[in-house]
Design a protein around this motif. Structure first.
Motif, PDB file in Angstrom:
ATOM      1  N   ILE A  26      -3.533 -18.379  -1.841  1.00  0.00           N
ATOM      2  CA  ILE A  26      -3.494 -16.914  -1.847  1.00  0.00           C
ATOM      3  C   ILE A  26      -2.039 -16.490  -1.946  1.00  0.00           C
ATOM      4  N   ARG A  27      -1.710 -15.696  -2.921  1.00  0.00           N
ATOM      5  CA  ARG A  27      -0.326 -15.263  -3.136  1.00  0.00           C
ATOM      6  C   ARG A  27      -0.205 -13.743  -2.948  1.00  0.00           C
ATOM      7  N   ASN A  28       0.813 -13.337  -2.182  1.00  0.00           N
ATOM      8  CA  ASN A  28       1.171 -11.919  -2.058  1.00  0.00           C
ATOM      9  C   ASN A  28       2.205 -11.635  -3.134  1.00  0.00           C
ATOM     10  N   THR A  29       1.748 -11.099  -4.231  1.00  0.00           N
ATOM     11  CA  THR A  29       2.646 -10.846  -5.370  1.00  0.00           C
ATOM     12  C   THR A  29       3.187  -9.411  -5.370  1.00  0.00           C
ATOM     13  N   VAL A  36     -10.986 -13.315  -1.082  1.00  0.00           N
ATOM     14  CA  VAL A  36     -10.279 -12.836   0.106  1.00  0.00           C
ATOM     15  C   VAL A  36     -10.251 -11.301   0.091  1.00  0.00           C
ATOM     16  N   SER A  37     -10.488 -10.697   1.254  1.00  0.00           N
ATOM     17  CA  SER A  37     -10.343  -9.235   1.390  1.00  0.00           C
ATOM     18  C   SER A  37      -9.005  -8.955   2.072  1.00  0.00           C
ATOM     19  N   TRP A  38      -8.314  -7.911   1.672  1.00  0.00           N
ATOM     20  CA  TRP A  38      -6.963  -7.641   2.179  1.00  0.00           C
ATOM     21  C   TRP A  38      -6.716  -6.141   2.305  1.00  0.00           C
ATOM     22  N   SER A  39      -5.659  -5.820   3.056  1.00  0.00           N
ATOM     23  CA  SER A  39      -5.211  -4.432   3.179  1.00  0.00           C
ATOM     24  C   SER A  39      -3.703  -4.422   3.405  1.00  0.00           C
ATOM     25  N   GLY A  40      -3.041  -3.353   2.984  1.00  0.00           N
ATOM     26  CA  GLY A  40      -1.594  -3.243   3.171  1.00  0.00           C
ATOM     27  C   GLY A  40      -1.012  -2.196   2.273  1.00  0.00           C
ATOM     28  N   GLN A  77      16.614  -2.389  -7.054  1.00  0.00           N
ATOM     29  CA  GLN A  77      15.285  -2.673  -6.535  1.00  0.00           C
ATOM     30  C   GLN A  77      14.286  -1.679  -7.105  1.00  0.00           C
ATOM     31  N   VAL A  78      13.087  -2.243  -7.394  1.00  0.00           N
ATOM     32  CA  VAL A  78      12.007  -1.415  -7.907  1.00  0.00           C
ATOM     33  C   VAL A  78      10.886  -1.435  -6.898  1.00  0.00           C
ATOM     34  N   ALA A  79      10.428  -0.347  -6.475  1.00  0.00           N
ATOM     35  CA  ALA A  79       9.350  -0.290  -5.475  1.00  0.00           C
ATOM     36  C   ALA A  79       8.052  -0.764  -6.090  1.00  0.00           C
ATOM     37  N   VAL A  80       7.359  -1.769  -5.423  1.00  0.00           N
ATOM     38  CA  VAL A  80       6.089  -2.330  -5.897  1.00  0.00           C
ATOM     39  C   VAL A  80       5.073  -2.192  -4.787  1.00  0.00           C
ATOM     40  N   GLY A  81       3.825  -1.833  -5.111  1.00  0.00           N
ATOM     41  CA  GLY A  81       2.784  -1.702  -4.110  1.00  0.00           C
ATOM     42  C   GLY A  81       2.178  -3.043  -3.735  1.00  0.00           C
ATOM     43  N   ALA A  82       1.044  -3.016  -3.052  1.00  0.00           N
ATOM     44  CA  ALA A  82       0.359  -4.231  -2.593  1.00  0.00           C
ATOM     45  C   ALA A  82      -0.355  -4.918  -3.764  1.00  0.00           C
ATOM     46  N   SER A  83      -0.285  -6.272  -3.812  1.00  0.00           N
ATOM     47  CA  SER A  83      -0.935  -7.055  -4.868  1.00  0.00           C
ATOM     48  C   SER A  83      -1.220  -8.462  -4.350  1.00  0.00           C
ATOM     49  N   VAL A  84      -2.457  -8.942  -4.532  1.00  0.00           N
ATOM     50  CA  VAL A  84      -2.867 -10.264  -4.036  1.00  0.00           C
ATOM     51  C   VAL A  84      -3.614 -11.010  -5.146  1.00  0.00           C
ATOM     52  N   THR A  85      -3.281 -12.300  -5.322  1.00  0.00           N
ATOM     53  CA  THR A  85      -4.003 -13.150  -6.271  1.00  0.00           C
ATOM     54  C   THR A  85      -4.513 -14.397  -5.554  1.00  0.00           C
TER      55      THR A  85
END
Length: 386
Positions: free
Chosen positions: A97-100, A158-162, A27-35
């Motif tokens: 909206i995709r949480n990538t 879209v505005s997001w946080s995480g 597993q590779v740690a990935v941060g927050a990303s939204v498209t």
């Protein structure tokens, strides 16, 4: 010996521990990303309004002079123009909206606007703020009426946080109202009960205006002299709403009671019982099969024999046409009467195969020219429409 075996075993175990099991990815740690992905499908209705015009194309001028019993093929053109009006403008589509990224994110707000200032109402099936798990997508739909057919760009944001981060993501789609999704009254059918359709030519201009021209024809004939008006009406019916419209064209026909009018040999050749044009019963006063003097041929056969410079046939053609014109009521002149009398004397004396001296040949051609002028209306009562 046991010591050496223990070293080898230790080395083998060490190598085995340094390799990851096959088929398992680290597993590779990935941060927050939204498209954001966006579609925009334009829809509108195009409705055609039709106008119709009808005119006589033959005879030119819309007037005829006919001999009693003469048939004339009248031709008409029916022109239609369909002018489009566009309405019911609408745009519809999806916002995805995709949480990538590798962490859940919270979608705070979502907006969808057009470049012309309108805001679109989105149906997402959830309320905001909304938590979107890692690797998941949220789809929203929309469908909205618009005031006009102006081209636009549609932008969803879209505005997001995480994951300790925050931001915005957006997607765009442009659209233009070029091809209608529905067409009303885009074609017509045309009827003209008094005439026979010949053909139709249709075309579409770049502006969407449809132009169609239909051609009709009908035979006109009157056995009694007098003044007549022939009216013809064409009617169109649209394909969707069955809307109708009509236009008429009038033709004035004069059948002279005194002196009548004359017709050329071309008319009499084609209006016998053999056709191809409608029968003119003036022929019955001679009979197509009646022997033509000493020629060994019938009147009809002589009329259809090419002269090829032969003075006998040149005169015979004009004589037969003039005789039929006179039988049909056309008045004559002294010059025409003299030409007819000389021609009958000539035909009672000569055959088509006889050799003629130059003087007789020229005289025959001269009288033929007089009768040709009569048949063409240059002298005498005038020419009938042909």
């Amino acid at each position: 010996m046991r010591h050496w075996y223990a070293v080898l075993l230790a080395v083998g175990l060490l190598g085995a521990c340094s390799q990851a099991p096959q088929g398992v990815k680290p597993q590779v740690a990935v941060g927050a990303s939204v498209t954001v992905e966006k579609t925009a499908v334009p829809e509108f209705k195009r409705t055609y309004r039709w106008t119709i015009e009808k005119k006589v194309t033959d005879p030119a001028g819309g007037a005829l002079t006919l001999a009693p019993g003469q048939s004339y093929l009248v031709k008409y053109a029916v022109s239609l123009v369909g002018t489009p009006t566009d309405s019911d403008f609408k745009v519809k589509g999806t916002v995805t909206i995709r949480n990538t990224g590798g962490v859940d994110v919270t979608l705070q707000t979502l907006s969808d606007t057009l470049s012309t200032g309108e805001s679109l109402a989105l149906n997402c099936g959830v309320t905001f703020p909304y938590t979107l798990p890692a690797g998941q997508a949220l789809s929203c739909t929309y469908s909205q009426n618009l005031p006009n057919g102006q081209s636009r760009t549609n932008t969803a944001t879209v505005s997001w946080s995480g994951g300790g981060e925050s931001g915005t993501a957006s997607g765009q789609a442009s659209f233009a109202f070029t091809t209608p999704s529905a067409v009303v009254d885009g074609s017509v059918t045309v009827s003209d009960p008094s005439a026979t359709p010949v053909s139709a030519i249709s075309g579409i201009s770049p502006e969407g205006v449809i132009s169609q021209t239909y051609f009709f024809e009908r035979w006109v004939k009157f056995d009694a002299c007098g003044e007549y008006q022939v009216d013809n009406t064409a009617t169109f019916t649209t394909n969707t709403t069955q809307t109708q419209g009509s236009a008429s064209a009038s033709l004035n026909v004069s059948v002279p009671c005194a002196g009548s009018c004359t017709l050329t040999q071309g008319y009499w050749k084609t209006h016998s019982t053999y056709g191809p044009a409608p029968y003119d019963n003036t022929w019955a006063k001679i009979g197509e099969g009646t022997p033509f003097f000493l020629s060994g041929q019938s009147y009809y056969q002589v009329l259809w024999t090419s002269p090829k410079g032969n003075a006998y046939y040149i005169l015979a053609h004009q004589y037969i046409a003039a005789k039929l014109n006179i039988l049909n009521g056309a008045s004559t002149t002294l010059a025409v009467d003299a030409a007819m009398a000389w021609a009958e004397s000539f035909f009672n004396s000569y055959k088509p195969s006889d050799s003629l001296d130059k003087a007789t040949s020229n005289q025959a051609k001269g009288y033929a020219a007089t009768l040709d002028s009569y048949n063409n209306g240059l002298i005498g009562p005038g020419h009938c429409s042909e």
